[in-house]
Design a protein around this motif. Structure first.
Motif, PDB file in Angstrom:
ATOM      1  N   ILE A   1     -11.483   5.422   7.084  1.00 12.74           N
ATOM      2  CA  ILE A   1     -10.944   4.022   7.076  1.00 12.74           C
ATOM      3  C   ILE A   1     -12.368   3.203   6.885  1.00 12.74           C
ATOM      4  CG2 ILE A   1      -9.757   2.475   8.461  1.00 12.74           C
ATOM      5  CD1 ILE A   1      -9.391   4.812  10.572  1.00 12.74           C
ATOM      6  N   LEU A   2     -12.227   1.813   6.316  1.00 11.70           N
ATOM      7  CA  LEU A   2     -13.008   1.768   6.008  1.00 11.70           C
ATOM      8  C   LEU A   2     -13.727   0.413   7.034  1.00 11.70           C
ATOM      9  CD1 LEU A   2     -11.788  -0.571   2.577  1.00 11.70           C
ATOM     10  CD2 LEU A   2     -13.621   1.352   3.128  1.00 11.70           C
TER      11      LEU A   2
ATOM     12  N   PRO B   1       0.374  -1.429  -0.056  1.00 10.43           N
ATOM     13  CA  PRO B   1      -0.244   0.197   0.228  1.00 10.43           C
ATOM     14  C   PRO B   1       0.682   1.385  -0.110  1.00 10.43           C
ATOM     15  CG  PRO B   1      -0.319  -1.194   1.727  1.00 10.43           C
ATOM     16  CD  PRO B   1       0.103  -2.114   1.217  1.00 10.43           C
TER      17      PRO B   1
ATOM     18  N   TYR C   1      -4.270  -3.250   5.667  1.00  8.03           N
ATOM     19  CA  TYR C   1      -4.044  -3.742   4.426  1.00  8.03           C
ATOM     20  C   TYR C   1      -2.889  -3.907   4.210  1.00  8.03           C
ATOM     21  CZ  TYR C   1      -8.898  -3.754   3.423  1.00  8.03           C
ATOM     22  OH  TYR C   1     -10.380  -3.663   3.952  1.00  8.03           O
TER      23      TYR C   1
ATOM     24  N   GLN D   1      -7.667   0.713  -1.134  1.00 10.63           N
ATOM     25  CA  GLN D   1      -9.671   1.042  -0.315  1.00 10.63           C
ATOM     26  C   GLN D   1     -10.421   0.591  -1.634  1.00 10.63           C
ATOM     27  OE1 GLN D   1      -9.579   4.751   2.365  1.00 10.63           O
ATOM     28  NE2 GLN D   1      -9.910   2.733   3.417  1.00 10.63           N
ATOM     29  N   GLN D   2     -10.446   0.715  -2.637  1.00 17.96           N
ATOM     30  CA  GLN D   2     -10.841   0.717  -3.932  1.00 17.96           C
ATOM     31  C   GLN D   2     -11.516  -0.918  -3.801  1.00 17.96           C
ATOM     32  OE1 GLN D   2     -11.341   2.699  -6.941  1.00 17.96           O
ATOM     33  NE2 GLN D   2     -10.560   5.060  -6.016  1.00 17.96           N
TER      34      GLN D   2
HETATM   35  C1  B12 Z   1      -1.700   9.081   1.971  1.00 20.21           C
HETATM   36  C2  B12 Z   1      -2.736   8.254   3.121  1.00 20.21           C
HETATM   37  C3  B12 Z   1      -2.326   8.569   4.210  1.00 20.21           C
HETATM   38  C4  B12 Z   1      -2.803   9.878   4.358  1.00 20.21           C
HETATM   39  C5  B12 Z   1      -4.089  10.684   3.562  1.00 20.21           C
HETATM   40  C6  B12 Z   1      -3.418  12.364   2.964  1.00 20.21           C
HETATM   41  C7  B12 Z   1      -4.771  12.586   1.967  1.00 20.21           C
HETATM   42  N1  B12 Z   1      -5.861  13.411   2.350  1.00 20.21           N
HETATM   43  O1  B12 Z   1      -5.063  12.217   0.841  1.00 20.21           O
HETATM   44  C8  B12 Z   1      -1.928  10.218   5.464  1.00 20.21           C
HETATM   45  C9  B12 Z   1      -0.229  10.307   5.966  1.00 20.21           C
HETATM   46  C10 B12 Z   1      -2.753  11.432   6.028  1.00 20.21           C
HETATM   47  C11 B12 Z   1      -2.796   9.583   6.371  1.00 20.21           C
HETATM   48  C12 B12 Z   1      -2.608   8.860   7.736  1.00 20.21           C
HETATM   49  C13 B12 Z   1      -3.972   7.702   8.159  1.00 20.21           C
HETATM   50  N2  B12 Z   1      -4.257   6.932   6.959  1.00 20.21           N
HETATM   51 CO1  B12 Z   1      -3.593   6.474   5.148  1.00 20.21          CO
HETATM   52  N3  B12 Z   1      -3.195   6.455   4.136  1.00 20.21           N
HETATM   53  C14 B12 Z   1      -2.091   6.493   2.250  1.00 20.21           C
HETATM   54  C15 B12 Z   1      -2.302   5.686   1.456  1.00 20.21           C
HETATM   55  C16 B12 Z   1      -0.901   5.905   2.228  1.00 20.21           C
HETATM   56  C17 B12 Z   1      -2.773   6.300   0.045  1.00 20.21           C
HETATM   57  C18 B12 Z   1      -3.853   6.628  -0.192  1.00 20.21           C
HETATM   58  C19 B12 Z   1      -3.956   7.220  -1.658  1.00 20.21           C
HETATM   59  O2  B12 Z   1      -3.814   8.533  -2.292  1.00 20.21           O
HETATM   60  N4  B12 Z   1      -4.702   5.844  -2.527  1.00 20.21           N
HETATM   61  C20 B12 Z   1      -4.463   5.912  -3.814  1.00 20.21           C
HETATM   62  C21 B12 Z   1      -6.659   5.948  -3.806  1.00 20.21           C
HETATM   63  C22 B12 Z   1      -6.612   5.681  -4.921  1.00 20.21           C
HETATM   64  O3  B12 Z   1      -6.740   4.682  -3.901  1.00 20.21           O
HETATM   65  P1  B12 Z   1      -8.340   4.958  -2.682  1.00 20.21           P
HETATM   66  O4  B12 Z   1      -8.115   3.547  -3.016  1.00 20.21           O
HETATM   67  O5  B12 Z   1      -9.242   5.327  -4.027  1.00 20.21           O
HETATM   68  O6  B12 Z   1      -7.934   5.461  -2.248  1.00 20.21           O
HETATM   69  C23 B12 Z   1      -9.286   5.579  -1.612  1.00 20.21           C
HETATM   70  C24 B12 Z   1      -8.358   6.192   0.253  1.00 20.21           C
HETATM   71  O7  B12 Z   1      -6.950   6.784  -0.149  1.00 20.21           O
HETATM   72  C25 B12 Z   1      -8.829   7.048   0.336  1.00 20.21           C
HETATM   73  N5  B12 Z   1      -9.008   7.968   1.508  1.00 20.21           N
HETATM   74  C26 B12 Z   1      -8.747   9.443   1.277  1.00 20.21           C
HETATM   75  N6  B12 Z   1      -8.527   9.847   2.274  1.00 20.21           N
HETATM   76  C27 B12 Z   1      -7.880   9.574   3.225  1.00 20.21           C
HETATM   77  C28 B12 Z   1      -7.636   9.900   5.159  1.00 20.21           C
HETATM   78  C29 B12 Z   1      -7.978   8.992   4.855  1.00 20.21           C
HETATM   79  C30 B12 Z   1      -6.487   8.769   7.260  1.00 20.21           C
HETATM   80  C31 B12 Z   1      -7.612   7.482   5.011  1.00 20.21           C
HETATM   81  C32 B12 Z   1      -7.756   6.208   6.435  1.00 20.21           C
HETATM   82  C33 B12 Z   1      -8.497   6.951   3.912  1.00 20.21           C
HETATM   83  C34 B12 Z   1      -8.289   7.752   2.422  1.00 20.21           C
HETATM   84  O8  B12 Z   1     -10.533   8.363  -0.121  1.00 20.21           O
HETATM   85  C35 B12 Z   1     -10.041   7.120  -1.751  1.00 20.21           C
HETATM   86  C36 B12 Z   1     -10.610   7.272  -2.145  1.00 20.21           C
HETATM   87  O9  B12 Z   1     -11.632   5.896  -1.978  1.00 20.21           O
HETATM   88  C37 B12 Z   1      -3.127   4.206   1.646  1.00 20.21           C
HETATM   89  C38 B12 Z   1      -2.695   3.054   0.974  1.00 20.21           C
HETATM   90  C39 B12 Z   1      -3.070   3.285  -0.114  1.00 20.21           C
HETATM   91  N7  B12 Z   1      -2.751   2.722  -0.799  1.00 20.21           N
HETATM   92  O10 B12 Z   1      -4.154   3.472  -0.962  1.00 20.21           O
HETATM   93  C40 B12 Z   1      -2.949   4.822   3.466  1.00 20.21           C
HETATM   94  C41 B12 Z   1      -4.498   4.274   4.092  1.00 20.21           C
HETATM   95  C42 B12 Z   1      -5.883   4.340   2.918  1.00 20.21           C
HETATM   96  N8  B12 Z   1      -4.715   4.902   5.250  1.00 20.21           N
HETATM   97  C43 B12 Z   1      -4.607   3.729   6.569  1.00 20.21           C
HETATM   98  C44 B12 Z   1      -4.911   4.291   7.837  1.00 20.21           C
HETATM   99  C45 B12 Z   1      -4.869   3.572   8.472  1.00 20.21           C
HETATM  100  C46 B12 Z   1      -4.614   5.322   7.833  1.00 20.21           C
HETATM  101  C47 B12 Z   1      -4.506   6.014   9.772  1.00 20.21           C
HETATM  102  C48 B12 Z   1      -6.499   6.054   9.836  1.00 20.21           C
HETATM  103  C49 B12 Z   1      -3.705   5.256  10.855  1.00 20.21           C
HETATM  104  C50 B12 Z   1      -2.136   5.636  10.265  1.00 20.21           C
HETATM  105  N9  B12 Z   1      -1.929   4.606   9.457  1.00 20.21           N
HETATM  106  O11 B12 Z   1      -1.189   5.936  10.567  1.00 20.21           O
HETATM  107  C51 B12 Z   1      -4.564   7.558   9.367  1.00 20.21           C
HETATM  108  C52 B12 Z   1      -4.817   8.873  10.452  1.00 20.21           C
HETATM  109  C53 B12 Z   1      -4.034   9.346  11.427  1.00 20.21           C
HETATM  110  C54 B12 Z   1      -4.739   9.223  12.345  1.00 20.21           C
HETATM  111  N10 B12 Z   1      -5.072   9.787  12.637  1.00 20.21           N
HETATM  112  O12 B12 Z   1      -5.470   8.162  12.360  1.00 20.21           O
HETATM  113  C55 B12 Z   1      -5.170   2.571   5.992  1.00 20.21           C
HETATM  114  C56 B12 Z   1      -6.671   2.334   5.722  1.00 20.21           C
HETATM  115  C57 B12 Z   1      -7.066   1.036   6.086  1.00 20.21           C
HETATM  116  C58 B12 Z   1      -8.729   0.583   6.790  1.00 20.21           C
HETATM  117  N11 B12 Z   1      -8.781  -0.072   7.580  1.00 20.21           N
HETATM  118  O13 B12 Z   1      -9.818   1.492   5.723  1.00 20.21           O
HETATM  119  C59 B12 Z   1      -4.657   2.445   4.953  1.00 20.21           C
HETATM  120  C60 B12 Z   1      -5.877   1.754   3.582  1.00 20.21           C
HETATM  121  C61 B12 Z   1      -3.306   1.753   4.772  1.00 20.21           C
HETATM  122  C62 B12 Z   1      -3.213   1.003   4.881  1.00 20.21           C
HETATM  123  N12 B12 Z   1      -1.467   0.138   4.934  1.00 20.21           N
HETATM  124  O14 B12 Z   1      -4.122  -0.248   5.180  1.00 20.21           O
HETATM  125  N13 B12 Z   1      -2.843   8.008   4.864  1.00 20.21           N
END
Ligand code: B12
Length: 231
Positions: free
Chosen positions: A122-123, A97, A134, A106-107
Motif C-alpha cells: 500500500i502506498l 480501480p 483510490y 498505484q503507479q
Molecule cells: C488485485 C488487487 C488486489 C489483490 C492483489 C493480488 C496480487 N498479489 O496481485 C488482493 C485482492 C490480494 C488485494 C488486496 C488488498 N488491496 Co488491493 N488492489 C488490487 C487492484 C484492484 C489491482 C492491482 C493490479 O494488478 N493493478 C494493475 C497494475 C498494472 O497496476 P500498478 O499500479 O502497477 O499495481 C501495483 C500494485 O498493484 C502493487 N501490488 C501488487 N500486489 C499488491 C498487493 C497488495 C495487497 C497491494 C496493496 C498492492 C499490490 O504493485 C503493482 C506494481 O506497482 C488495485 C487497484 C488497481 N487498479 O491498481 C487494488 C489496490 C492496490 N489495493 C488496495 C488495497 C488498500 C488493498 C488491501 C490492503 C485492502 C483492501 N482493499 O481490502 C488488501 C490487502 C488485504 C489485507 N490483508 O488487508 C489499494 C491500495 C491503496 C493504497 N493506499 O496504496 C488499491 C490501489 C485499490 C484502491 N481502491 O485504492 N488487492
C-alpha cells in the motif's frame, strides 16, 4: 488545457460534497496513456480521486440505505455513480480501480503525489499514512495545468522497527511480496476474528497517520469484501 478557469477547483468541490478528494494528477506523454477519454480519443491527462481516512464512509452509508442490499460491490457502485456524475459534468471519462483490465492506479498515484510503496505494498502518504485509497480517476482528452508533483517524504525510510512486518499471525507480508492465499485462509479461518472485525493487523500496526485510521466497521467491511472476492 482544461479551458474553464477554476475547473480543477470546481471538480474538487463536487467531489468533496461526497467526502472524496482529488489526489493529484498529471499529463500523459504523447502515446503513453493506456486508455481513452470521454469521446474515445486518447486520454491526455488524469486526475485521481480518492479518500483520506474514512471521510466518504457516512456518504456511502446514506446512499446504501436506499439501495437493494443484494448489490455485489456496493462501495464500487457508489464510487462509480458519484465519480461518473462528476465526470459527466466536466467532460471527463470516469474509470475505477476495479475495472478490468486493471489500470495502474498505484503507479499513477506515485507519479501524481510523489508517493512510494510501504513494505505492505500500500502506498505510504506523509499525512494519511496507510489510511487512504483510490476510488476512481477522471480522464481528459485535454491537458491540465497542474504543478509537477514533488517526491513526498517517505516515512517508511525513517521507520526502523517496521511493526507493519511483525503483526500478522501468518506473516503474509514479507520482502517476497504479499502471500495472499495465507492471508485469505487466516482471515476466513477460526483464528481470523481480529482481522475480520478490526482489519489487517499489519496495517493497523503502522505508527503513522493514525488520526486517519478507518473505524472498525469500515475495516470490517473492506476485510469482508477482500475475503469474498479473492480466491
Ligand atoms: C488485485 C488487487 C488486489 C489483490 C492483489 C493480488 C496480487 N498479489 O496481485 C488482493 C485482492 C490480494 C488485494 C488486496 C488488498 N488491496 Co488491493 N488492489 C488490487 C487492484 C484492484 C489491482 C492491482 C493490479 O494488478 N493493478 C494493475 C497494475 C498494472 O497496476 P500498478 O499500479 O502497477 O499495481 C501495483 C500494485 O498493484 C502493487 N501490488 C501488487 N500486489 C499488491 C498487493 C497488495 C495487497 C497491494 C496493496 C498492492 C499490490 O504493485 C503493482 C506494481 O506497482 C488495485 C487497484 C488497481 N487498479 O491498481 C487494488 C489496490 C492496490 N489495493 C488496495 C488495497 C488498500 C488493498 C488491501 C490492503 C485492502 C483492501 N482493499 O481490502 C488488501 C490487502 C488485504 C489485507 N490483508 O488487508 C489499494 C491500495 C491503496 C493504497 N493506499 O496504496 C488499491 C490501489 C485499490 C484502491 N481502491 O485504492 N488487492
Amino acid at each position: 488545457m482544461i479551458a474553464r478557469a477554476g475547473s480543477v477547483d470546481s471538480i474538487a468541490a463536487a467531489l468533496l460534497a461526497n467526502g472524496l478528494i482529488l489526489r493529484g494528477g498529471f499529463n500523459f506523454a504523447p502515446g503513453e496513456a493506456p486508455t481513452t477519454g470521454a469521446t474515445g480519443g486518447p486520454a491526455r491527462s488524469v486526475l485521481l480521486v480518492g479518500q483520506a481516512g474514512a471521510a466518504p464512509w457516512p456518504h456511502f452509508l446514506r446512499w446504501r440505505e436506499r439501495q437493494p442490499q443484494t448489490i455485489a460491490n456496493p462501495l464500487d457502485s457508489w464510487s462509480r455513480q458519484v465519480i461518473g456524475d462528476v465526470a459527466q459534468a466536466f467532460g471527463a471519462r470516469a474509470v475505477s480501480p476495479s475495472d478490468k483490465p486493471y489500470l495502474p492506479f498505484q503507479q499513477w498515484a506515485m507519479r501524481a503525489e510523489g508517493l512510494k510503496q510501504s513494505p505492505l505494498g500500500i502506498l505510504m502518504h506523509p499525512q494519511y499514512g496507510l489510511w487512504h485509497a483510490y476510488r476512481g480517476a477522471l480522464l481528459f482528452e485535454e491537458e491540465i495545468a497542474l504543478p509537477e508533483a514533488r517526491e513526498a517524504i517517505h516515512l517508511c525510510d525513517a521507520c526502523v522497527e517496521k511493526p507493519c512486518l511483525k503483526s500478522c499471525p501468518v506473516d503474509a507480508y514479507s520482502r517476497e511480496g504479499f502471500a495472499y492465499q495465507s492471508c485469505l485462509a487466516h482471515v476466513r479461518g477460526a483464528n481470523g476474528g481480529p482481522c475480520r472485525d478490526g482489519g489487517c493487523l499489519d496495517r493497523n500496526a503502522c505508527p503513522y497517520g493514525t488520526a486517519y485510521r478507518y473505524p472498525p466497521e469500515g475495516q470490517a467491511f473492506h476485510m469482508a469484501s477482500f475475503s469474498r472476492a479473492a480466491n
